[in-house]
Write an enzyme that holds these catalytic residues in place. Structure first.
Site, PDB file in Angstrom:
ATOM      1  N   LYS A  11       0.801  -1.228   0.000  1.00 22.73           N
ATOM      2  CA  LYS A  11       0.000   0.000   0.000  1.00 22.73           C
ATOM      3  C   LYS A  11       0.838   1.284   0.000  1.00 22.73           C
ATOM      4  O   LYS A  11       0.517   2.229  -0.700  1.00 22.73           O
ATOM      5  CB  LYS A  11      -0.954   0.018   1.195  1.00 22.73           C
ATOM      6  CG  LYS A  11      -2.109  -0.963   1.086  1.00 22.73           C
ATOM      7  CD  LYS A  11      -3.000  -0.816   2.306  1.00 22.73           C
ATOM      8  CE  LYS A  11      -4.284  -1.578   2.196  1.00 22.73           C
ATOM      9  NZ  LYS A  11      -5.245  -1.187   3.231  1.00 22.73           N
ATOM     10  N   ALA A  56      -2.525   4.114  15.686  1.00 24.87           N
ATOM     11  CA  ALA A  56      -1.844   5.147  14.890  1.00 24.87           C
ATOM     12  C   ALA A  56      -1.175   4.551  13.659  1.00 24.87           C
ATOM     13  O   ALA A  56      -0.213   5.102  13.144  1.00 24.87           O
ATOM     14  CB  ALA A  56      -0.820   5.881  15.756  1.00 24.87           C
ATOM     15  N   ASP A 113     -10.202   3.390   1.790  1.00 21.41           N
ATOM     16  CA  ASP A 113     -10.441   2.915   3.164  1.00 21.41           C
ATOM     17  C   ASP A 113     -11.223   3.931   4.002  1.00 21.41           C
ATOM     18  O   ASP A 113     -12.081   3.549   4.808  1.00 21.41           O
ATOM     19  CB  ASP A 113      -9.112   2.587   3.863  1.00 21.41           C
ATOM     20  CG  ASP A 113      -8.594   1.202   3.490  1.00 21.41           C
ATOM     21  OD1 ASP A 113      -9.405   0.351   3.088  1.00 21.41           O
ATOM     22  OD2 ASP A 113      -7.377   0.982   3.607  1.00 21.41           O
TER      23      ASP A 113
HETATM   24  P1  NAP Z   1      -0.717  -1.310  11.860  1.00 25.46           P
HETATM   25  O1  NAP Z   1      -0.347  -0.233  10.895  1.00 25.46           O
HETATM   26  O2  NAP Z   1       0.205  -2.446  12.085  1.00 25.46           O
HETATM   27  O3  NAP Z   1      -1.016  -0.593  13.286  1.00 25.46           O
HETATM   28  C1  NAP Z   1      -1.256  -1.367  14.418  1.00 25.46           C
HETATM   29  C2  NAP Z   1      -1.730  -0.498  15.570  1.00 25.46           C
HETATM   30  O4  NAP Z   1      -2.074  -1.364  16.658  1.00 25.46           O
HETATM   31  C3  NAP Z   1      -0.688   0.480  16.096  1.00 25.46           C
HETATM   32  O5  NAP Z   1      -1.323   1.658  16.501  1.00 25.46           O
HETATM   33  C4  NAP Z   1      -0.110  -0.280  17.284  1.00 25.46           C
HETATM   34  O6  NAP Z   1       0.399   0.562  18.307  1.00 25.46           O
HETATM   35  C5  NAP Z   1      -1.337  -0.980  17.819  1.00 25.46           C
HETATM   36  N1  NAP Z   1      -0.948  -2.169  18.589  1.00 25.46           N
HETATM   37  C6  NAP Z   1      -0.481  -3.335  18.094  1.00 25.46           C
HETATM   38  N2  NAP Z   1      -0.209  -4.184  19.118  1.00 25.46           N
HETATM   39  C7  NAP Z   1      -0.499  -3.511  20.262  1.00 25.46           C
HETATM   40  C8  NAP Z   1      -0.435  -3.854  21.639  1.00 25.46           C
HETATM   41  N3  NAP Z   1      -0.011  -5.053  22.047  1.00 25.46           N
HETATM   42  N4  NAP Z   1      -0.853  -2.935  22.551  1.00 25.46           N
HETATM   43  C9  NAP Z   1      -1.291  -1.713  22.144  1.00 25.46           C
HETATM   44  N5  NAP Z   1      -1.369  -1.335  20.855  1.00 25.46           N
HETATM   45  C10 NAP Z   1      -0.972  -2.231  19.928  1.00 25.46           C
HETATM   46  O7  NAP Z   1      -2.107  -1.985  11.473  1.00 25.46           O
HETATM   47  P2  NAP Z   1      -3.271  -1.338  10.572  1.00 25.46           P
HETATM   48  O8  NAP Z   1      -3.001  -1.623   9.147  1.00 25.46           O
HETATM   49  O9  NAP Z   1      -3.463   0.062  11.007  1.00 25.46           O
HETATM   50  O10 NAP Z   1      -4.521  -2.257  10.989  1.00 25.46           O
HETATM   51  C11 NAP Z   1      -5.098  -2.193  12.275  1.00 25.46           C
HETATM   52  C12 NAP Z   1      -6.314  -3.111  12.323  1.00 25.46           C
HETATM   53  O11 NAP Z   1      -7.321  -2.610  11.457  1.00 25.46           O
HETATM   54  C13 NAP Z   1      -6.038  -4.550  11.844  1.00 25.46           C
HETATM   55  O12 NAP Z   1      -6.724  -5.436  12.691  1.00 25.46           O
HETATM   56  C14 NAP Z   1      -6.618  -4.593  10.451  1.00 25.46           C
HETATM   57  O13 NAP Z   1      -7.070  -5.880  10.089  1.00 25.46           O
HETATM   58  C15 NAP Z   1      -7.817  -3.631  10.614  1.00 25.46           C
HETATM   59  N6  NAP Z   1      -8.244  -3.048   9.352  1.00 25.46           N
HETATM   60  C16 NAP Z   1      -9.519  -3.290   8.959  1.00 25.46           C
HETATM   61  C17 NAP Z   1      -9.994  -2.746   7.801  1.00 25.46           C
HETATM   62  C18 NAP Z   1     -11.410  -3.027   7.408  1.00 25.46           C
HETATM   63  O14 NAP Z   1     -11.747  -2.861   6.228  1.00 25.46           O
HETATM   64  N7  NAP Z   1     -12.260  -3.388   8.352  1.00 25.46           N
HETATM   65  C19 NAP Z   1      -9.164  -1.940   6.999  1.00 25.46           C
HETATM   66  C20 NAP Z   1      -7.851  -1.697   7.433  1.00 25.46           C
HETATM   67  C21 NAP Z   1      -7.393  -2.288   8.609  1.00 25.46           C
HETATM   68  P3  NAP Z   1       1.942   1.044  18.298  1.00 25.46           P
HETATM   69  O15 NAP Z   1       1.995   2.239  17.369  1.00 25.46           O
HETATM   70  O16 NAP Z   1       2.212   1.392  19.707  1.00 25.46           O
HETATM   71  O17 NAP Z   1       2.760  -0.107  17.787  1.00 25.46           O
END
Ligand code: NAP
Length: 274
Positions: free
Chosen positions: A70, A133, A106
């Site tokens: 992406k 974030a 998105d």
């Molecule tokens: P990402 O870029 O990897 O970001 C992960 C986030 O989760 C960060 O803010 C991270 O905090 C936090 N996190 C991870 N482990 C943690 C922990 N143990 N304790 C506290 N915070 C934690 O992931 P993303 O792409 O943004 O996706 C996030 C979620 O959204 C996923 O589950 C994904 O499947 C979902 N999503 C869904 C859709 C949909 O269409 N429904 C679309 C996009 C994404 P830190 O910054 O502190 O590491």
């Protein structure tokens, strides 16, 4: 008589086997009687640029991009829409007259998913709290700002990442420890972390601080009824699950490639869940 060209689109990712996009677009192609195809293609990071060039040369209408492509796709595009620029990621590509147009749908998916359950969203945009974030939080923030939300808070484990996002989007950042004071004021609460997802640690919040009038949504959709949604419902809140965001983000790409604006219907949800 020559047959009209078969419209083709594809999703590129690594890994890709888990992608629900072929099922989703396949449902719409069949439903609307379109002689097109939508497949999943395993493409490692190093092969993104040549694969995009090849697909365009072969006459594909476009593609979706998922992890890890992406962000990497940004400099490969001839044109970016406003959402892709603001979010810093491309999830939908259109091949048009030898040019690659990068879009991000998105934020649209996030807001349209909420609107499908709550057509008059305005009262719920008074004070929005987003947890996380990463890329999903960026999309959520862009969507909320475009929808007219003003008082927006980003709360993240790593405060520096929340601060960076707050600065980029002109919103406020807070610590996880601020949630007991912040949540009672929230009219919208969205989880954009991976917490609560199958295989990830649980999301733990001061549940009693969530007010019953808060609209609560989770971008995590596996499982569909996350602990956040269950706890919020027990507090009397209206909730919206994350599957609808996935379905709604797909609609603009389908419309651009195949020429029909598709409906996000209960039958589509059932087909994707099956
Ligand atoms: P990402 O870029 O990897 O970001 C992960 C986030 O989760 C960060 O803010 C991270 O905090 C936090 N996190 C991870 N482990 C943690 C922990 N143990 N304790 C506290 N915070 C934690 O992931 P993303 O792409 O943004 O996706 C996030 C979620 O959204 C996923 O589950 C994904 O499947 C979902 N999503 C869904 C859709 C949909 O269409 N429904 C679309 C996009 C994404 P830190 O910054 O502190 O590491």
């Amino acid at each position: 008589m020559t047959e009209p060209a078969r419209l083709r689109a594809v999703v590129l990712g690594d890994p890709i086997a888990h992608s629900r996009s072929p099922k989703l677009h396949g449902f719409w192609l069949k439903h609307y009687g379109i002689a097109g195809s939508y497949e999943a293609l395993h493409v490692p990071a190093s092969s993104l640029a040549p694969t995009l060039t090849r697909l365009m040369a072969e006459g594909y209408a476009g593609c979706n991009l998922t992890v890890p492509h992406k962000e990497a796709a940004l400099p490969l595009m001839d044109e970016l829409d406003e959402a892709a620029r603001a979010i810093g990621a491309v999830n939908t590509v259109l091949f048009r007259a030898g040019r690659m147009l990068g879009r991000n749908t998105d934020a649209h998916g996030f807001i349209e998913n909420l609107r499908q359950s709550v057509p008059d969203l305005a009262p719920y945009l008074a004070c929005a709290v987003i947890l996380g974030a990463g890329g999903a939080a960026r999309a959520g923030l862009h969507g909320l700002k475009a929808a007219g939300a003003r008082d927006i808070w980003v709360v993240n484990r790593t405060r520096a990442r929340a601060d960076a996002l707050a600065a980029a989007f002109g919103v406020k950042a807070a610590d996880w420890s601020d949630l007991p004071a912040l949540l009672p004021r929230a009219t919208l609460l969205a989880n954009a972390t991976t917490l609560g997802m199958q295989g990830s640690p649980a999301l733990v919040l001061p549940w009693e601080a969530i007010a019953p009038q808060t609209l609560v949504t989770d971008m995590v959709y596996a499982p569909l009824r996350t602990e956040l949604l269950q706890r919020a419902e027990a507090r009397g809140c209206m909730t919206v699950d994350g599957l609808g965001m996935l379905l709604h983000q797909a609609a603009p790409g389908f419309a651009a490639w195949f020429g029909v604006t598709p409906e996000v219907s209960p039958a589509l949800r059932a087909a994707v869940l099956a």
